[in-house]
Motif scaffolding. Structure first.
Motif, PDB file in Angstrom:
ATOM      1  N   THR A 153       0.846  -1.198   0.000  1.00 16.06           N
ATOM      2  CA  THR A 153       0.000   0.000   0.000  1.00 16.06           C
ATOM      3  C   THR A 153       0.880   1.246   0.000  1.00 16.06           C
ATOM      4  O   THR A 153       2.108   1.161   0.076  1.00 16.06           O
ATOM      5  N   TYR A 154       0.221   2.391  -0.111  1.00 22.03           N
ATOM      6  CA  TYR A 154       0.923   3.663  -0.174  1.00 22.03           C
ATOM      7  C   TYR A 154       0.566   4.508   1.047  1.00 22.03           C
ATOM      8  O   TYR A 154      -0.497   4.323   1.643  1.00 22.03           O
ATOM      9  N   SER A 156      -0.658   7.359   1.410  1.00 22.87           N
ATOM     10  CA  SER A 156      -1.933   8.074   1.370  1.00 22.87           C
ATOM     11  C   SER A 156      -3.101   7.184   1.782  1.00 22.87           C
ATOM     12  O   SER A 156      -4.185   7.680   2.058  1.00 22.87           O
ATOM     13  N   GLN A 157      -2.888   5.868   1.818  1.00 23.78           N
ATOM     14  CA  GLN A 157      -3.975   4.964   2.196  1.00 23.78           C
ATOM     15  C   GLN A 157      -4.010   4.719   3.699  1.00 23.78           C
ATOM     16  O   GLN A 157      -4.859   3.985   4.183  1.00 23.78           O
ATOM     17  N   MET A 158      -3.048   5.297   4.425  1.00 23.79           N
ATOM     18  CA  MET A 158      -2.928   4.971   5.843  1.00 23.79           C
ATOM     19  C   MET A 158      -3.331   6.128   6.738  1.00 23.79           C
ATOM     20  O   MET A 158      -3.306   7.286   6.333  1.00 23.79           O
TER      21      MET A 158
END
Ligand code: ADP
Ligand code: MG
Lengths: 334, 300
Positions: A153-154, A156-158
């Motif tokens: 994941t990146y 910005s997804q966290m």
């Protein structure tokens, strides 16, 4: 952590470290010196947590950058394991000392996957091959409490707390000795702050880490620190072990900071020191004791003469009230 | 790790789209970008397959069939867009002209992109003296009128495709330098750059792998703008007789050759003018669209 060193020798030592920036004011203004860190001497024994506290702008992050080798001190020396950092090469310094920054939204490259971010130290230091990287990233993510599937994941997804765990994983993957935590929780939601603080405490015990823990909030430092240094306008005005500082705060500034901890929501923003006057401009520091314009106990002597560091049973303090050779010496206070 | 509480709300499912998915969604929701891209792809396709698509040899003259009108003005399907003053098939010249325009646009933008990006990133990253020198060079360059300098150089060296490409490439780097400098300055202060340096990453690595990916969106936008710029300048130079030399089929040259007959045969000028307009419009639509869809993601 196989490097041998005697228990007593400090793993990190600062000797009279000063950092002066040249600041230009206006288009044609002359560059003026701004002393962000002023003659700081500290030593950090292995396994301890030194809390560094002070209001925003007092020079905490500048000190952190010097320790990380990102800025060179104008004067003074920084020794890691007794070796000056200027003399070490970048890679060997990086293996010993790693940062965790304040803002996990800015400290993770938004274009990189979590795997790329956490494995960067392995790749930079040429440790193992791609298979080992994946295994090591998996391990360290587990240690900081993230599931392995976040690898793809990146940022910005966290959430903020998850990102800060990624930043911690990146700092710890090379198993450094010292971790510089520069306000690691102040950008996080209050509910998440204590989780990250607990994680940092657990990791320290597990890996025998030494922390320099920077915060503008004494309440946060109290959680983790074994010693506390209080910074004001680039100077360490008081240093003591954590019990000593919280039970016998000596410097009037430390006392004001302690009072601010009792405000309703500590950890939210800059503590209100209730010192009336605003924080001084570091380009024009006050004369004498730099704290005198805000000090409730200041006298003409404070305005004229800078205090010397005075040893106390718990550490050091820079205040005329505790200096036996000062006309202001106050037996009761000391 | 027993001490970590796995019921922690922090560990809830990560469901948001990846940056790649988000970008794809935005690209396919942006009409201007799609239209520009489709037109550009068609023109690119035409340029690449020109020999297969052109009905005639673009250089073949036929003095018997000079200035035949296009079909829609009463001409024949033998020459769908008519013929020019030397009897050459206009459609074939137009198709081959796409090659010249796109080649000049792409190569000139590439040359100036490499120069300008290197200068701008170096200035933004290193600051200090490097920045002073680069800023000075940018100012010097901005003080020079591009068309005049290009005219002078081409007049001295003689016009040819190569000379035009190199001259434009060496002149159009200013916007790259300005934009890349500003973008680098902005990204350089981010904590992930400090983190990479604290890890021990070398300066080239920090620039290429931490900074470049975060300023690439701005770079792409400038590339499109400068491509359109170069294509228009080539047309202007060719129109003035100082660009690509006859008989090479260039749209600017076609406009120039047709201008004497403009009053009687206006299509000689209007057709190459229209495709030039279409190409530049498509590139600009794409540039604007790319700027919209790659604008940095919001924080939450
Ligand atoms: N690169 C720099 N150039 C000039 N002044 C700086 C620079 N970095 C920090 N300063 C100044 O040094 C002082 C200390 O900053 P900083 O270390 O970031 O404080 P803190 O982390 O305690 O909030 C501030 O007055 C700041 O404006
Ligand atoms: Mg700071």
């Amino acid at each position: 952590m196989t490097r041998q060193s005697t228990q007593s020798s400090p793993v990190l030592e600062l000797r009279n470290v000063t950092k002066t920036y040249k600041v230009k004011q206006g288009l044609f203004g002359k560059a003026r010196p701004l002393t962000a860190v002023n003659d700081v001497s500290l030593s950090l024994p292995r396994g301890e947590v030194l809390g560094l506290v002070g209001e925003s702008g007092c020079g905490k992050s500048t000190l952190a950058k010097i320790l990380l080798g990102l800025e060179a001190p104008t004067h003074g020396q920084v020794l890691v394991d007794g070796e000056e950092i200027g003399a070490q090469d970048r890679l060997s310094l990086a293996r010993r000392i790693q940062p965790i920054f304040q803002d996990p939204y800015s400290s993770l490259n938004p274009r990189k996957s979590i795997f790329d971010i956490v494995s960067l130290p392995l790749r930079v230091h040429g440790v193992g091959g791609p298979q080992d990287w994946e295994k090591q990233v998996r391990e360290i993510l587990d240690i900081v409490g993230l599931p392995a599937r976040v690898m793809n994941t990146y940022p910005s997804q966290m959430s903020g707390g998850q990102r800060q765990r990624v930043a911690i994983a990146r700092a710890l993957i090379m198993k450094p000795e010292i971790v510089i935590c520069d306000e690691p929780t102040s950008a996080l939601d209050v509910s998440v702050q204590s989780q990250i603080l607990n994680l940092l405490g657990d990791l320290r015990r597990e890996f025998g880490l030494t922390y320099l823990f920077i915060s503008h909030d004494l309440a946060v430092v109290e959680h983790l620190a074994t010693r506390v240094a209080v910074m004001y306008l680039g100077r360490i005005v008081e240093e003591a072990d954590v019990a000593g500082l919280f039970d016998h705060a000596r410097h009037p500034y430390t006392q004001a900071l302690l009072k601010s901890v009792l405000t309703p929501e500590p950890g939210l923003g800059v503590p209100d020191t209730q010192l009336g006057m605003a924080y001084p401009n570091p380009i024009d520091p006050p004369s004498g004791c730099q704290f005198h314009p805000r000090c409730p106990l200041a006298t003409a002597h404070c305005k004229a003469k800078a205090p010397r560091p005075v040893p106390t049973p718990q550490g050091l303090v820079e205040c005329h009230l505790y200096d036996t050779e000062s006309p202001m010496f106050d037996n009761k206070a000391a | 790790m027993a001490h970590i509480d796995n019921t922690d709300p922090l560990l809830q499912e990560i469901t948001g789209p990846t940056p790649g998915q988000m970008l794809r969604k935005r690209v396919f929701g942006h009409q201007g970008l799609l239209i520009g891209a489709v037109v550009l792809i068609i023109l690119l396709f035409i340029a690449i397959f020109a020999p297969l698509l052109a009905p005639h040899d673009p250089y073949a003259q036929s003095l018997m069939n000079r200035m035949e009108p296009p079909v829609f003005l009463g001409g024949t399907w033998e020459h769908p867009l008519g013929t020019d003053h030397l009897g050459r098939d206009y459609l074939s010249r137009l198709i081959y002209g796409a090659r010249v325009s796109l080649l000049i646009g792409a190569v000139a933008a590439l040359i100036s992109g490499v120069i300008g990006t290197a200068m701008g990133v170096a200035a933004g990253y290193f600051g200090g003296r490097v920045d002073m020198v680069v800023t000075f060079l940018i100012n010097v360059r901005l003080a020079m009128p591009v068309v005049l300098v290009a005219l002078a150089v081409v007049a001295i060296l003689g016009g040819s495709l190569q000379v035009v490409i190199v001259v434009l490439g060496l002149l159009l780097w200013d916007r790259f330098a300005v934009v890349m400098r500003a973008s680098t300055l902005q990204v350089r202060g981010r904590e992930y750059v400090a983190a990479a340096r604290a890890i021990g990453a070398s300066t080239p690595r920090v620039i290429l792998s931490e900074i470049m990916p975060n300023i690439a969106n701005n770079l792409i936008v400038v590339i499109t703008l400068e491509m359109a710029h170069a294509i228009l300048l080539e047309a202007a130079l060719s129109f003035l007789g100082l660009g690509v030399q006859p008989p090479t089929p260039s749209w600017g040259l076609m406009v120039s050759e047709g201008k004497n007959m403009m009053l009687f045969e206006p299509w000689l000028v209007l057709i190459p003018g229209a495709v030039l307009f279409l190409l530049v419009l498509a590139i600009n639509l794409m540039g604007d669209g790319l700027r919209d869809v790659t604008a940095p993601e919001n924080r939450s």
